[in-house]
Design an enzyme around this catalytic site. Structure first.
Site, PDB file in Angstrom:
ATOM      1  N   GLU A 298     -10.997  -6.936  -4.128  1.00 39.41           N
ATOM      2  CA  GLU A 298     -10.012  -6.682  -3.068  1.00 39.41           C
ATOM      3  C   GLU A 298     -10.276  -7.582  -1.858  1.00 39.41           C
ATOM      4  OE1 GLU A 298      -7.363  -4.851  -3.694  1.00 39.41           O
ATOM      5  OE2 GLU A 298      -8.266  -4.469  -5.651  1.00 39.41           O
TER       6      GLU A 298
ATOM      7  N   TRP B 210      -8.633 -10.693  -2.666  1.00 35.26           N
ATOM      8  CA  TRP B 210      -7.179 -10.670  -2.427  1.00 35.26           C
ATOM      9  C   TRP B 210      -6.889 -11.086  -0.982  1.00 35.26           C
ATOM     10  CZ3 TRP B 210      -2.871 -10.653  -5.129  1.00 35.26           C
ATOM     11  CH2 TRP B 210      -2.852 -10.149  -6.428  1.00 35.26           C
TER      12      TRP B 210
ATOM     13  N   TRP C  38      20.238  -8.682   0.363  1.00 36.11           N
ATOM     14  CA  TRP C  38      19.726  -7.312   0.269  1.00 36.11           C
ATOM     15  C   TRP C  38      20.776  -6.423   0.920  1.00 36.11           C
ATOM     16  CZ3 TRP C  38      15.120  -6.592  -2.325  1.00 36.11           C
ATOM     17  CH2 TRP C  38      14.357  -7.726  -2.544  1.00 36.11           C
TER      18      TRP C  38
ATOM     19  N   ASN D  16      -3.520   2.108   0.161  1.00 34.73           N
ATOM     20  CA  ASN D  16      -2.923   0.951  -0.516  1.00 34.73           C
ATOM     21  C   ASN D  16      -1.934   1.337  -1.608  1.00 34.73           C
ATOM     22  OD1 ASN D  16      -2.755  -1.942  -1.232  1.00 34.73           O
ATOM     23  ND2 ASN D  16      -3.710  -1.230  -3.123  1.00 34.73           N
TER      24      ASN D  16
ATOM     25  N   TRP E  61      12.832  -7.157   2.413  1.00 32.67           N
ATOM     26  CA  TRP E  61      11.394  -6.919   2.588  1.00 32.67           C
ATOM     27  C   TRP E  61      10.927  -7.298   3.997  1.00 32.67           C
ATOM     28  CZ3 TRP E  61       8.664 -11.396   3.649  1.00 32.67           C
ATOM     29  CH2 TRP E  61       9.229 -12.603   3.239  1.00 32.67           C
TER      30      TRP E  61
ATOM     31  N   TRP F 226       4.038  -7.307   0.874  1.00 28.41           N
ATOM     32  CA  TRP F 226       5.500  -7.079   0.869  1.00 28.41           C
ATOM     33  C   TRP F 226       6.186  -7.942  -0.165  1.00 28.41           C
ATOM     34  CZ3 TRP F 226       8.587  -3.338   2.271  1.00 28.41           C
ATOM     35  CH2 TRP F 226       8.054  -2.357   3.098  1.00 28.41           C
TER      36      TRP F 226
HETATM   37  C1  LIG Z   1       3.129  -3.674   1.501  1.00 24.02           C
HETATM   38  C2  LIG Z   1       1.667  -3.884   1.819  1.00 24.02           C
HETATM   39  C3  LIG Z   1       1.283  -4.270   3.099  1.00 24.02           C
HETATM   40  C4  LIG Z   1      -0.069  -4.459   3.394  1.00 24.02           C
HETATM   41  N1  LIG Z   1      -0.415  -4.849   4.677  1.00 24.02           N
HETATM   42  C5  LIG Z   1      -1.709  -5.070   4.972  1.00 24.02           C
HETATM   43  C6  LIG Z   1      -2.093  -5.475   6.273  1.00 24.02           C
HETATM   44  O1  LIG Z   1      -1.265  -5.677   7.166  1.00 24.02           O
HETATM   45  N2  LIG Z   1      -3.430  -5.639   6.529  1.00 24.02           N
HETATM   46  C7  LIG Z   1      -4.368  -5.461   5.563  1.00 24.02           C
HETATM   47  O2  LIG Z   1      -5.561  -5.619   5.846  1.00 24.02           O
HETATM   48  N3  LIG Z   1      -4.038  -5.109   4.313  1.00 24.02           N
HETATM   49  C8  LIG Z   1      -2.742  -4.896   3.989  1.00 24.02           C
HETATM   50  N4  LIG Z   1      -2.403  -4.497   2.726  1.00 24.02           N
HETATM   51  C9  LIG Z   1      -3.451  -4.429   1.702  1.00 24.02           C
HETATM   52  C10 LIG Z   1      -4.157  -3.070   1.552  1.00 24.02           C
HETATM   53  O3  LIG Z   1      -3.206  -2.045   1.461  1.00 24.02           O
HETATM   54  C11 LIG Z   1      -5.139  -2.746   2.667  1.00 24.02           C
HETATM   55  O4  LIG Z   1      -5.979  -3.838   2.912  1.00 24.02           O
HETATM   56  C12 LIG Z   1      -6.018  -1.556   2.292  1.00 24.02           C
HETATM   57  O5  LIG Z   1      -5.212  -0.425   2.071  1.00 24.02           O
HETATM   58  C13 LIG Z   1      -7.019  -1.284   3.390  1.00 24.02           C
HETATM   59  O6  LIG Z   1      -7.752  -0.146   3.103  1.00 24.02           O
HETATM   60  P1  LIG Z   1      -9.295  -0.206   2.745  1.00 24.02           P
HETATM   61  O7  LIG Z   1     -10.039  -0.951   3.798  1.00 24.02           O
HETATM   62  O8  LIG Z   1      -9.707   1.186   2.467  1.00 24.02           O
HETATM   63  O9  LIG Z   1      -9.268  -1.048   1.404  1.00 24.02           O
HETATM   64  P2  LIG Z   1     -10.331  -1.225   0.249  1.00 24.02           P
HETATM   65  O10 LIG Z   1      -9.660  -0.862  -1.012  1.00 24.02           O
HETATM   66  O11 LIG Z   1     -11.601  -0.554   0.551  1.00 24.02           O
HETATM   67  O12 LIG Z   1     -10.539  -2.807   0.206  1.00 24.02           O
HETATM   68  C14 LIG Z   1     -11.519  -3.465   1.026  1.00 24.02           C
HETATM   69  C15 LIG Z   1     -10.848  -4.556   1.828  1.00 24.02           C
HETATM   70  O13 LIG Z   1     -10.231  -5.511   0.974  1.00 24.02           O
HETATM   71  C16 LIG Z   1      -9.007  -5.992   1.554  1.00 24.02           C
HETATM   72  N5  LIG Z   1      -7.878  -5.609   0.701  1.00 24.02           N
HETATM   73  C17 LIG Z   1      -7.785  -4.509  -0.074  1.00 24.02           C
HETATM   74  N6  LIG Z   1      -6.627  -4.527  -0.762  1.00 24.02           N
HETATM   75  C18 LIG Z   1      -5.985  -5.648  -0.402  1.00 24.02           C
HETATM   76  C19 LIG Z   1      -4.737  -6.231  -0.765  1.00 24.02           C
HETATM   77  N7  LIG Z   1      -3.915  -5.666  -1.660  1.00 24.02           N
HETATM   78  N8  LIG Z   1      -4.374  -7.382  -0.172  1.00 24.02           N
HETATM   79  C20 LIG Z   1      -5.175  -7.992   0.717  1.00 24.02           C
HETATM   80  N9  LIG Z   1      -6.376  -7.487   1.094  1.00 24.02           N
HETATM   81  C21 LIG Z   1      -6.774  -6.340   0.542  1.00 24.02           C
HETATM   82  C22 LIG Z   1      -8.886  -5.320   2.907  1.00 24.02           C
HETATM   83  O14 LIG Z   1      -9.440  -6.188   3.881  1.00 24.02           O
HETATM   84  C23 LIG Z   1      -9.728  -4.078   2.737  1.00 24.02           C
HETATM   85  O15 LIG Z   1     -10.229  -3.580   3.938  1.00 24.02           O
HETATM   86  C24 LIG Z   1      -1.053  -4.294   2.392  1.00 24.02           C
HETATM   87  C25 LIG Z   1      -0.652  -3.903   1.116  1.00 24.02           C
HETATM   88  C26 LIG Z   1       0.685  -3.686   0.832  1.00 24.02           C
HETATM   89  C27 LIG Z   1       1.078  -3.256  -0.551  1.00 24.02           C
END
Ligand SMILES: Cc1cc2nc3c(=O)[nH]c(=O)nc-3n(C[C@H](O)[C@H](O)[C@H](O)COP(=O)(O)OP(=O)(O)OC[C@H]3O[C@@H](n4cnc5c(N)ncnc54)[C@H](O)[C@@H]3O)c2cc1C
Length: 475
Positions: free
Chosen positions: A276, A279, A307, A345, A363, A386
């Site tokens: 993650e 990502w 849209w 997420n 979006w 998005w």
């Molecule tokens: C529509 C949409 C919008 C999002 N907008 C953002 C945003 O503005 N800022 C943001 O940080 N993340 C965003 N995410 C990704 C993700 O949802 C969050 O990073 C995550 O929920 C953060 O929670 P966590 O720290 O517990 O994640 P964990 O699952 O613990 O992951 C650890 C770290 O990995 C990174 N990460 C995790 N999942 C993703 C992902 N899918 N894409 C990119 N990085 C990821 C984050 O930095 C996160 O803190 C978005 C996802 C979606 C589907």
């Protein structure tokens, strides 16, 4: 020889493993002076790109940074206005010989860096920009042919194969010259905002503690629990990474250490967690190479597609924003966002797909609303998330993969625990009522709306929309 230099804090509010700050201290030399500065923006009121949750966390992060700097002999200088103008003024006032800063990969950050570079050339001041917010940035992760990866899985394989830098220790000592004028630390009211969501504690120490707790208690189960929104199964550190309260190198190194202590299943979970983090870097490098992503679809086939919105529901967007769609999982997510500035997420994906594939709304509307509401609003990840959900982004999965919100609920919140936490009206409702649309078409609880749409019909409409647009390209 000792010098006087400026470190410009941007989104790197920590003194441990801060690449540019460490370089600034080293360049200043033993008796040298470092002027750490933060330049706050001077907008007020409604703003598309940030809101109360993120600004409040920013205020807390700066307050904590100020204390940390004082503890090592420094002092945070706060200025307000255009960053380049303010930095120029500060250098002129103090006679500083160089600027240090960590690079920001988003288009706005890059444009500011370019303006600062021009200024430095004109004025003969040195500028030292550093890689810090990613482990690997820009052109470090490329295909065998030297081109940019457009798909995640091969990118991540190369990412994992590269050597990883170790984090550097906290800075022990710093001297900031006396008498430099500074504004007080910013407060929400400075931007015309009022406190809204209940947000986590800000600051470097709080972020390190969150990481420690997650690694001790949850990372070993991450693979199983990361998709269950009612559990604290993820790190909840996205706001910490967003503001640089912790570095990805610190997270990577600590997670690898923990991995070594775990049984094979737990080790797999650690890898999943680190994926993650990859990502995040994948989306950052995409935005660096394709800044047009902020305006346009990554997949060029879908550029210019219309849209049209949900027929007969001009209020659909407002109902989505307010958590009033009558789809309990969607409404729970939107209400979690309103209450905390954060959303799980799995639920981010559900609500984003609902906006685009059920409500047929652009979006970009959802992207802007998230950016305003999220405490962790990160331009690259938000745009990536998005576009992925809309079916226009960097994803091997085709547009016709459309999640059904009811099936998602059965899979990820089968007891309705997450829904009941966030949708007050549904606290007394049986779990069966939360998993399917009401058979009799009547509200499942007083004050809670009936579903705004029929998912199967709107799914078909989305498929038609995409197919129609594609066909129109060939005409
Ligand atoms: C529509 C949409 C919008 C999002 N907008 C953002 C945003 O503005 N800022 C943001 O940080 N993340 C965003 N995410 C990704 C993700 O949802 C969050 O990073 C995550 O929920 C953060 O929670 P966590 O720290 O517990 O994640 P964990 O699952 O613990 O992951 C650890 C770290 O990995 C990174 N990460 C995790 N999942 C993703 C992902 N899918 N894409 C990119 N990085 C990821 C984050 O930095 C996160 O803190 C978005 C996802 C979606 C589907």
């Amino acid at each position: 020889m000792s010098k006087r230099v400026i470190h410009w804090f941007r989104r790197d509010f920590r003194i441990t493993d801060n690449t540019a700050l460490a370089a600034a201290v080293a360049a200043a030399g033993g008796d040298g002076e470092v002027i750490p500065v933060y330049v706050m923006s001077d907008w007020k009121g409604i703003h598309d790109w940030t809101g109360a949750a993120r600004q409040e966390f920013l205020c807390g992060s700066l307050a904590s940074l100020g204390k940390n700097l004082e503890a090592i002999g420094g002092r945070l200088i706060v200025r307000r206005g255009d960053a380049v103008v303010e930095l120029e003024r500060l250098a002129a006032e103090t006679g500083a010989e160089a600027f240090f800063a960590n690079r920001d990969p988003d288009p706005y950050g890059r444009a500011t860096e370019a303006r600062l570079a021009t200024l430095c050339q004109t004025k003969g001041v040195a500028l030292s920009l550093h890689k810090d917010i990613c482990i690997h940035e820009r052109d470090e992760v490329l295909t065998g042919q030297g081109t940019v990866f457009r798909v995640f899985t091969p990118y991540s394989k190369v990412w994992f194969g590269l050597p990883k830098p170790a984090p550097s220790p906290a800075i022990k000592r710093m001297k900031t010259p006396e008498g430099i004028p500074s504004l007080p630390l910013p407060q929400l009211v400075d931007w015309g905002l009022i406190s809204g969501p209940s947000i986590p504690e800000a600051g470097e120490r709080a972020a390190r503690e969150r990481l420690k707790r997650f690694l001790e208690a949850a990372v070993g189960l991450y693979g199983d629990q990361r998709d269950i929104p009612s559990l604290a199964g993820t790190a909840q550190m996205s706001q910490d990474l967003r503001f640089g309260l912790i570095s990805p190198r610190q997270i990577y190194t600590a997670a690898k250490k923990r991995e070594a202590e775990l049984a094979p299943e737990g080790r797999k979970s650690v890898m999943k967690f680190l994926t993650e983090i990859v990502w995040r870097e994948f989306y950052m490098q995409l935005l660096w190479h394709y800044p047009e992503l902020l305006e346009q679809e990554f997949n060029t086939t879908w550029r210019g597609m219309e849209w049209p919105g949900l027929k007969g529901h001009p209020d659909a967007f407002d109902r989505w924003c307010g958590g009033q769609t009558g789809f309990p999982i969607v409404d729970a997510g939107m209400r979690q966002l309103a209450a905390t500035g954060w959303m799980h997420n799995r639920v981010r994906m559900i609500v984003a797909m609902f906006l685009t594939k059920d409500l047929h709304l652009d979006w970009r509307l959802g992207e802007a609303f998230f950016m305003r509401s999220l405490i962790d609003g990160e331009i690259a990840s938000n745009n990536g998330g998005w576009q992925w959900s809309a079916g226009t982004g960097a994803d091997a999965a085709p547009y016709f993969r459309i999640q059904n919100p009811w099936s998602q609920t059965k899979r990820y919140d089968p007891e309705g625990s997450y829904i009941r936490t966030w949708v007050r009206e549904l606290r007394g409702v049986s779990k069966a009522s939360l998993l399917d649309p009401p058979a009799d078409g009547r509200p499942i609880a007083p004050g809670y709306p009936i579903p705004i749409l029929d998912h199967a019909s709107e799914r078909d409409r989305t498929l038609d929309m995409f197919a129609h647009h594609k066909a129109s390209l060939g005409r």
